[in-house]
Design an enzyme around this catalytic site. Sequence first.
Site, PDB file in Angstrom:
ATOM      1  N   ASP A  60       0.829  -1.204   0.000  1.00  0.00           N
ATOM      2  CA  ASP A  60       0.000   0.000   0.000  1.00  0.00           C
ATOM      3  C   ASP A  60       0.871   1.264   0.000  1.00  0.00           C
ATOM      4  O   ASP A  60       2.099   1.183  -0.006  1.00  0.00           O
ATOM      5  CB  ASP A  60      -0.916  -0.060   1.244  1.00  0.00           C
ATOM      6  N   GLU A  91      -0.917   1.892  -5.023  1.00  0.00           N
ATOM      7  CA  GLU A  91      -0.538   3.307  -4.871  1.00  0.00           C
ATOM      8  C   GLU A  91      -1.673   4.208  -5.321  1.00  0.00           C
ATOM      9  O   GLU A  91      -1.519   5.433  -5.342  1.00  0.00           O
ATOM     10  CB  GLU A  91       0.784   3.476  -5.621  1.00  0.00           C
ATOM     11  N   TRP A  92      -2.802   3.607  -5.663  1.00  0.00           N
ATOM     12  CA  TRP A  92      -4.070   4.296  -5.987  1.00  0.00           C
ATOM     13  C   TRP A  92      -4.013   5.135  -7.265  1.00  0.00           C
ATOM     14  O   TRP A  92      -4.858   6.017  -7.480  1.00  0.00           O
ATOM     15  CB  TRP A  92      -4.543   5.172  -4.823  1.00  0.00           C
ATOM     16  N   GLY A  93      -2.988   4.928  -8.075  1.00  0.00           N
ATOM     17  CA  GLY A  93      -2.947   5.621  -9.360  1.00  0.00           C
ATOM     18  C   GLY A  93      -2.386   7.029  -9.315  1.00  0.00           C
ATOM     19  O   GLY A  93      -2.283   7.685 -10.359  1.00  0.00           O
ATOM     20  N   ASP A 125     -10.009   3.558  -3.462  1.00  0.00           N
ATOM     21  CA  ASP A 125     -10.719   2.326  -3.076  1.00  0.00           C
ATOM     22  C   ASP A 125     -12.124   2.233  -3.671  1.00  0.00           C
ATOM     23  O   ASP A 125     -12.865   3.214  -3.720  1.00  0.00           O
ATOM     24  CB  ASP A 125     -10.846   2.249  -1.554  1.00  0.00           C
TER      25      ASP A 125
HETATM   26  C1  GLA Z   1      -6.059   1.081   1.523  1.00  0.00           C
HETATM   27  C2  GLA Z   1      -6.150   0.150   0.339  1.00  0.00           C
HETATM   28  C3  GLA Z   1      -7.269  -0.853   0.575  1.00  0.00           C
HETATM   29  C4  GLA Z   1      -7.010  -1.606   1.875  1.00  0.00           C
HETATM   30  C5  GLA Z   1      -6.846  -0.647   3.022  1.00  0.00           C
HETATM   31  C6  GLA Z   1      -6.390  -1.353   4.271  1.00  0.00           C
HETATM   32  O1  GLA Z   1      -7.181   1.894   1.644  1.00  0.00           O
HETATM   33  O2  GLA Z   1      -6.349   0.853  -0.843  1.00  0.00           O
HETATM   34  O3  GLA Z   1      -7.402  -1.731  -0.498  1.00  0.00           O
HETATM   35  O4  GLA Z   1      -5.856  -2.381   1.715  1.00  0.00           O
HETATM   36  O5  GLA Z   1      -5.888   0.361   2.721  1.00  0.00           O
HETATM   37  O6  GLA Z   1      -6.170  -0.498   5.337  1.00  0.00           O
END
Ligand code: GLA
Length: 455
Positions: free
Chosen positions: A148, A181-183, A203
């Site tokens: 993450d 890394e969410w992009g 997410d």
């Molecule tokens: C982030 C990630 C999720 C999950 C949570 C866990 O938000 O994007 O997919 O792994 O952390 O805390």
Amino acid sequence: MKKYLLVFVAAFLSMGATAQKFDQLAKTPPMGWNSWNKFHCDVSEALIMQAADAMVSTGMKDAGYEYIVIDDCWQVSRDENGEIVPDKDRFPHGMKYVADYVHAKGLKFGIYSSAGSVTCQRRPGGFGHEYQDARTYARYGVDYLKYDWCGSTTQDARSSYTNMRNALYAASRPIVFSICEWGSSKPWEWAGDVGHLWRTTGDISDNWNSMIDIFKRQKDLARYAGPGKWNDPDMLEVGNGGMTTEEYRTHFSLWCMLASPLMAGNDLQNMTPEIKSIMLNKEMIAVNQDSLGRQATCYRDNGDYQIWVKMLSNNEKAICLLNLSDEKKSVLVDFALLAQARSGGRGFGGPPAGVVPGAGMPGAQGIPGGQGAAGAQKAQGVPGLGAPGSMGVPVAAPGAPGGMGPGGQRGLTPLNLENYRVRDLWDHKDLVLKETSMYVDMVPHSVKVYRFIRK
Ligand code: GLA
């Protein structure tokens, strides 16, 4: 002299073994289950073992699901040597015990950490402990690491993830590296050599709008995906209760079309028959797992009605019709034209390769008589042509030069409808086509997925 030569050769060889990602992994999108979407921090040894049991007993393992991944909250601290410490109450026998159990079921084991100093739930992250953690994971028997981006400060994403990739490689156990890394730093542009999959967005939540919003953000990313390197639009919410069965079927279909990792995020022990029939649709899974490794591209976009094409091996293809609207739609589908449809080349989302520019552009929808939709001319004589909700499909010019980018199919013989049978992947039936065009009724938020199978 000989001795020096040997030393030189050994040094040269070890230079050749510079760090890289394990490149024989994730040749098709990873499939498995992850604890987060349903259970959040409520993870335990028992839960993970039960998930592994259910993976086998439900038939999911046989359908191709493989990884059992514990997300955040398995870890609580670091000891005096900096070693990561699992939660003793929740994992009383330690992580290797859980990994061994998962392996004994014929499955693979995954774990989670973050490139920052803390995880998103403020557990210890990996920053500064990369090589140590990688060795620990190898000792546990980890096969998959989700990494993450929480707790990161001024770190550079690419360097941070490359550092962890190198650490995993140095630990010598092949581990799928899932970049989360969410992009934010466009990982699709740099992560192909670093990880096997990378999150492209924030997410997912268990509702239609969130799922569709994420889906739409994948539109221009197809060129970056391929065997061993996948865009990850986040884990599945199928079965978690926030969408209708129809919407979950759409969610699953779109993820299959996108060649997305298929990480179930529901309670595997308690699946309704409807949810099982979605998660276990082997014909859809085969589209997702096709060895060509192509991500679908948008072939037609009429706003709330879209057509997506995923090229498959053996010159086959999957075509997904998507009704995003809250209304029922009756759409005129020209299967002869779809038989010639291909994924776009460069500039995904634009006209597909080989399409005559201007022919049947999105404005063709609902034009009386189908005027302007060159593709619709083929369908003349079909009752109700051009009625509201019908949609012309552009004429493909097979073999037309240009436009064949990485997503194209250069060199493949263009085929026609006569070369295919058309199978409905949710009805599990071949279509009986009386004409080459047919009206298809679509309920709100639904898909139709057809596989064009070589005769
Ligand atoms: C982030 C990630 C999720 C999950 C949570 C866990 O938000 O994007 O997919 O792994 O952390 O805390």
